[in-house]
Design a protein around this motif. Structure first.
Motif, PDB file in Angstrom:
ATOM      1  N   GLY A 127       0.761  -1.233   0.000  1.00 15.13           N
ATOM      2  CA  GLY A 127       0.000   0.000   0.000  1.00 15.13           C
ATOM      3  C   GLY A 127       0.794   1.287   0.000  1.00 15.13           C
ATOM      4  O   GLY A 127       0.199   2.366   0.085  1.00 15.13           O
ATOM      5  N   PHE A 128       2.133   1.227  -0.104  1.00 17.69           N
ATOM      6  CA  PHE A 128       2.913   2.462   0.000  1.00 17.69           C
ATOM      7  C   PHE A 128       3.691   2.812  -1.261  1.00 17.69           C
ATOM      8  O   PHE A 128       3.934   3.978  -1.527  1.00 17.69           O
ATOM      9  N   GLY A 129       4.104   1.815  -2.033  1.00 16.37           N
ATOM     10  CA  GLY A 129       4.885   2.102  -3.222  1.00 16.37           C
ATOM     11  C   GLY A 129       6.371   2.152  -2.924  1.00 16.37           C
ATOM     12  O   GLY A 129       6.808   2.150  -1.768  1.00 16.37           O
ATOM     13  N   TYR A 130       7.161   2.233  -3.986  1.00 18.42           N
ATOM     14  CA  TYR A 130       8.616   2.131  -3.859  1.00 18.42           C
ATOM     15  C   TYR A 130       9.200   3.266  -3.022  1.00 18.42           C
ATOM     16  O   TYR A 130      10.059   3.045  -2.168  1.00 18.42           O
ATOM     17  N   THR A 136       7.449   5.462   6.288  1.00 18.13           N
ATOM     18  CA  THR A 136       7.370   4.519   7.400  1.00 18.13           C
ATOM     19  C   THR A 136       8.761   4.129   7.891  1.00 18.13           C
ATOM     20  O   THR A 136       8.935   3.801   9.065  1.00 18.13           O
ATOM     21  N   ASN A 137       9.754   4.166   7.018  1.00 19.66           N
ATOM     22  CA  ASN A 137      11.125   3.908   7.451  1.00 19.66           C
ATOM     23  C   ASN A 137      11.584   4.947   8.460  1.00 19.66           C
ATOM     24  O   ASN A 137      12.277   4.639   9.425  1.00 19.66           O
ATOM     25  N   VAL A 138      11.208   6.196   8.223  1.00 24.79           N
ATOM     26  CA  VAL A 138      11.569   7.261   9.166  1.00 24.79           C
ATOM     27  C   VAL A 138      10.864   7.043  10.500  1.00 24.79           C
ATOM     28  O   VAL A 138      11.452   7.248  11.571  1.00 24.79           O
ATOM     29  N   ILE A 139       9.592   6.613  10.450  1.00 25.42           N
ATOM     30  CA  ILE A 139       8.865   6.315  11.686  1.00 25.42           C
ATOM     31  C   ILE A 139       9.589   5.210  12.460  1.00 25.42           C
ATOM     32  O   ILE A 139       9.792   5.312  13.679  1.00 25.42           O
ATOM     33  N   PHE A 140      10.000   4.168  11.758  1.00 28.10           N
ATOM     34  CA  PHE A 140      10.667   3.064  12.439  1.00 28.10           C
ATOM     35  C   PHE A 140      12.050   3.456  12.944  1.00 28.10           C
ATOM     36  O   PHE A 140      12.442   3.101  14.071  1.00 28.10           O
ATOM     37  N   ALA A 141      12.806   4.183  12.127  1.00 28.98           N
ATOM     38  CA  ALA A 141      14.138   4.604  12.558  1.00 28.98           C
ATOM     39  C   ALA A 141      14.049   5.472  13.812  1.00 28.98           C
ATOM     40  O   ALA A 141      14.907   5.396  14.696  1.00 28.98           O
ATOM     41  N   ASN A 446       1.850   4.864  -3.548  1.00 24.08           N
ATOM     42  CA  ASN A 446       0.528   4.261  -3.561  1.00 24.08           C
ATOM     43  C   ASN A 446      -0.299   4.968  -2.491  1.00 24.08           C
ATOM     44  O   ASN A 446       0.062   4.938  -1.312  1.00 24.08           O
ATOM     45  N   PRO A 447      -1.401   5.622  -2.862  1.00 18.32           N
ATOM     46  CA  PRO A 447      -2.177   6.371  -1.868  1.00 18.32           C
ATOM     47  C   PRO A 447      -2.830   5.501  -0.804  1.00 18.32           C
ATOM     48  O   PRO A 447      -3.201   6.012   0.258  1.00 18.32           O
ATOM     49  N   VAL A 448      -2.973   4.209  -1.057  1.00 21.91           N
ATOM     50  CA  VAL A 448      -3.654   3.335  -0.093  1.00 21.91           C
ATOM     51  C   VAL A 448      -3.001   3.423   1.279  1.00 21.91           C
ATOM     52  O   VAL A 448      -3.642   3.730   2.283  1.00 21.91           O
ATOM     53  N   GLY A 449      -1.719   3.139   1.355  1.00 21.24           N
ATOM     54  CA  GLY A 449      -1.031   3.182   2.637  1.00 21.24           C
ATOM     55  C   GLY A 449      -0.523   4.557   2.999  1.00 21.24           C
ATOM     56  O   GLY A 449      -0.587   4.979   4.153  1.00 21.24           O
ATOM     57  N   PHE A 450      -0.013   5.262   1.995  1.00 21.99           N
ATOM     58  CA  PHE A 450       0.613   6.563   2.245  1.00 21.99           C
ATOM     59  C   PHE A 450      -0.388   7.550   2.836  1.00 21.99           C
ATOM     60  O   PHE A 450      -0.126   8.200   3.858  1.00 21.99           O
ATOM     61  N   VAL A 451      -1.546   7.652   2.227  1.00 19.98           N
ATOM     62  CA  VAL A 451      -2.565   8.579   2.717  1.00 19.98           C
ATOM     63  C   VAL A 451      -3.146   8.094   4.038  1.00 19.98           C
ATOM     64  O   VAL A 451      -3.415   8.886   4.951  1.00 19.98           O
ATOM     65  N   SER A 452      -3.328   6.787   4.152  1.00 19.61           N
ATOM     66  CA  SER A 452      -3.879   6.232   5.390  1.00 19.61           C
ATOM     67  C   SER A 452      -3.010   6.581   6.587  1.00 19.61           C
ATOM     68  O   SER A 452      -3.511   6.994   7.644  1.00 19.61           O
ATOM     69  N   VAL A 453      -1.700   6.424   6.459  1.00 20.90           N
ATOM     70  CA  VAL A 453      -0.799   6.718   7.578  1.00 20.90           C
ATOM     71  C   VAL A 453      -0.807   8.205   7.915  1.00 20.90           C
ATOM     72  O   VAL A 453      -0.870   8.594   9.086  1.00 20.90           O
ATOM     73  N   ILE A 454      -0.758   9.041   6.908  1.00 22.48           N
ATOM     74  CA  ILE A 454      -0.729  10.484   7.164  1.00 22.48           C
ATOM     75  C   ILE A 454      -1.996  10.939   7.885  1.00 22.48           C
ATOM     76  O   ILE A 454      -1.945  11.681   8.876  1.00 22.48           O
TER      77      ILE A 454
END
Length: 567
Positions: A127-130, A136-141, A446-454
């Motif tokens: 759901g996020f794309g390349y 999400t990597n920044v969130i995890f880091a 991909n807006p599915v995950g990217f928009v959902s998280v934001i």
């Protein structure tokens, strides 16, 4: 023209091809070959973990993953939420958080172990794309350096108490001592975790057994405790505030996955042990974490109820918790020695994992954005520098606020990925079942995950800081979870899943999976770096009649290896 060697460093190849070692996978009989040592250093940072490198049994992988959760932060978290909200509310908060973390962590752990990729690579195709998963990597880091700083602070407290080392110097020692261990990746971490876990368990269990046997009435005192202000009557709002702090640990599943990606292929012969390892070392980590939170609160209540006000002032600090209990049945010198040893072992076990996982996350993000691979060690040092700064700023004093805030971001991310796997992939069949991570195969965003998280993280953070009123403020964790669960399938349905895959054909005729459904072990040669990699890591090159590996695709600045979109 530039090229990329196996470890990812770019080298000039305008002349004759460089000498490269034989491109056979490193074997168990030759663990110190040049290829093996390079991969040990880089540990497949940006790519699929091939079966030729996954030499560990299910038990070793599970023990290594669980060894990383021997941290003492749980004791501090349990004590803090109990002191703030009382035992009953804290216990319910711990239970609520544990259930949520287990349920959302299960599909992520399964995908990592089954397809041998880390959570960033899973997130790309969920759901996020390349490029979208950089968020999400920044969130995890951020999670890794926050918890590195927390554990480093606890160790510094132990060094100050036991050896008289000033806190500022203790922070530096706790940071620098992990560097020699973490740079060698999974091979070194597996040995460290397996060797130190038995000693840690003994040091942890003995004081708990002593309290229960010698002071059985402390159990009744524990359940009756109503917090520092004496107003800890059962309240759903207080339970959710406590759960919100515990839910900051949700991102721990990503660190568990950094081990689980090295699981051996699942076969009929190892099916039971494979599932047992995935469940226990994946979402099952939260069971052990919840136990430690309860123990931390139990010891804190014992100290507050039975000992002096001076002792009560540090009841939320793990080193003082264990030292106080040890002193009840050991000479002062022995109690101090064991308490400091426990703190040091715990800090090393978790902070090598924090530094390791943080370096993977930062390296992934940097390489995708800049198309340059600097090596994982650079980001080991970067992550440690940020963690050291947080320690020097005394983040331990505002622990609840930091963790409560971070929990909203972690929940938005993990719940979104879990919802995509379970709902979009499993139920709606909109998202592709097999997680794709290779450049060219995925859309950039991909807006599915990217928009959902934001949206889910942004709104839940607003709730957390009281922008929608104090009545709803304690329920920011629920806001993050519900929004992520609803928005992820909703956006997928609205967009009809069109932004998941840029291509469905990678141009390679060989099957991706073997007869058991495991990623194929067939080898193909990358024409850029002239090294053999396994089938799941390869894509056909756009400009040559050959194949290219995923790392060379990541560092291809002009994009001449990237396959065009399919229409």
């Amino acid at each position: 023209m530039t090229d990329v060697d196996r470890a990812g460093q770019r080298t000039d190849v305008t002349g004759p091809p460089p000498d490269v070692p034989p491109t056979v996978p490193p074997s168990l009989e030759e663990p110190h070959s040049l290829d093996a040592s390079k991969e040990t250093l880089e540990d497949y940072t940006l790519r699929f973990a091939p079966r030729s490198y996954r030499r560990w049994g299910t038990g070793v992988v599970a023990t290594s993953a669980l060894g990383g959760i021997a941290y003492l932060a749980d004791f501090a978290i349990g004590a803090n939420i109990g002191i703030a909200h009382g035992t009953t509310n804290a216990l319910w908060g711990i239970a609520i958080a544990a259930v949520i973390i287990f349920v959302t962590g299960f599909p992520l752990a399964y995908y990592a172990a089954r397809y041998n990729i880390d959570l960033d690579l899973i997130t790309r195709g969920s759901g996020f794309g390349y490029y979208g998963s950089v968020l999400t990597n920044v969130i995890f880091a951020t999670f890794t350096f926050i918890f590195f700083a927390l554990e480093g602070s606890i160790m510094a407290q132990g060094l100050e108490l036991g050896l008289g080392i000033p806190l500022w110097l203790g922070y530096a020692i706790s940071t620098l001592m992990v560097i020699p261990l973490v740079i060698y990746g999974m091979k070194a971490l597996a040995k460290l975790q397996v060797w130190t876990t038995p000693l840690w368990l003994v040091l942890f269990v003995i004081p708990m057994v002593y309290l229960l046997v010698s002071h059985p009435d402390s159990v009744e005192t524990f359940f009756a405790y109503q917090g520092a202000d004496g107003d800890g009557a059962p309240s759903f709002a207080s339970m959710m505030l406590a759960a919100g702090v515990c839910l900051s640990l949700m991102a721990q599943i990503a660190e568990q996955i950094d081990y689980l990606r090295f699981m051996p292929p699942r076969t009929d012969a190892n099916r039971r042990s494979w599932w047992r390892a995935v469940i226990l070392a994946g979402p099952g980590w939260v069971i052990f974490g919840a136990v430690k939170q309860i123990v931390g609160l139990f010891v804190a209540v014992y100290i507050i109820a039975r000992l002096t006000p001076d002792a009560s002032a540090t009841a939320n600090e793990p080193v003082h918790q264990f030292l106080t209990v040890y002193e009840q049945f050991l000479p002062d010198w022995a109690a101090m020695t064991l308490a400091v040893i426990l703190v040091v072992i715990s800090q090393i076990k978790i902070n090598v994992t924090n530094a390791y996982s943080g370096s993977l996350a930062w390296t992934n993000s940097f390489t995708r954005v800049t198309k340059h691979y600097p090596g994982r060690l650079v980001f080991v040092l970067f992550n440690l520098a940020v963690a050291l700064l947080l320690m020097e700023l005394n983040m331990f004093s505002v622990l609840n606020t930091i963790l409560g805030f971070y929990a909203n971001c972690a929940m938005a991310w993990v719940v979104t990925v879990a919802a995509d796997i379970v709902i979009n992939k499993g139920l709606l069949k909109i998202s592709p079942t097999v997680p794709e991570f290779r450049r060219g195969m995925l859309y950039a965003f991909n807006p599915v995950g990217f928009v959902s998280v934001i949206l889910s993280a942004g709104l839940s953070i607003a709730v957390f800081f009281g922008l929608f009123g104090s009545g709803i403020q304690p329920f920011s964790p629920i806001v993050a979870i519900v929004l992520a669960l609803v928005l992820t399938p909703l956006i997928a349905v609205v967009t009809k899943g069109r932004y998941y895959l840029r291509r469905t054909d990678d141009g390679i005729d060989l099957p991706m999976f073997d007869a058991d459904g495991n990623p194929s072990g067939e080898h193909l040669t990358c024409h850029v770096c002239r090294v053999d990699y396994e089938r799941p890591d390869m894509v056909r090159c756009q400009t040559h009649d050959a194949y290219v590996c995923s790392l060379d695709l990541s560092t291809d600045k002009v994009g001449d290896h990237v396959l065009p979109a399919q229409h």
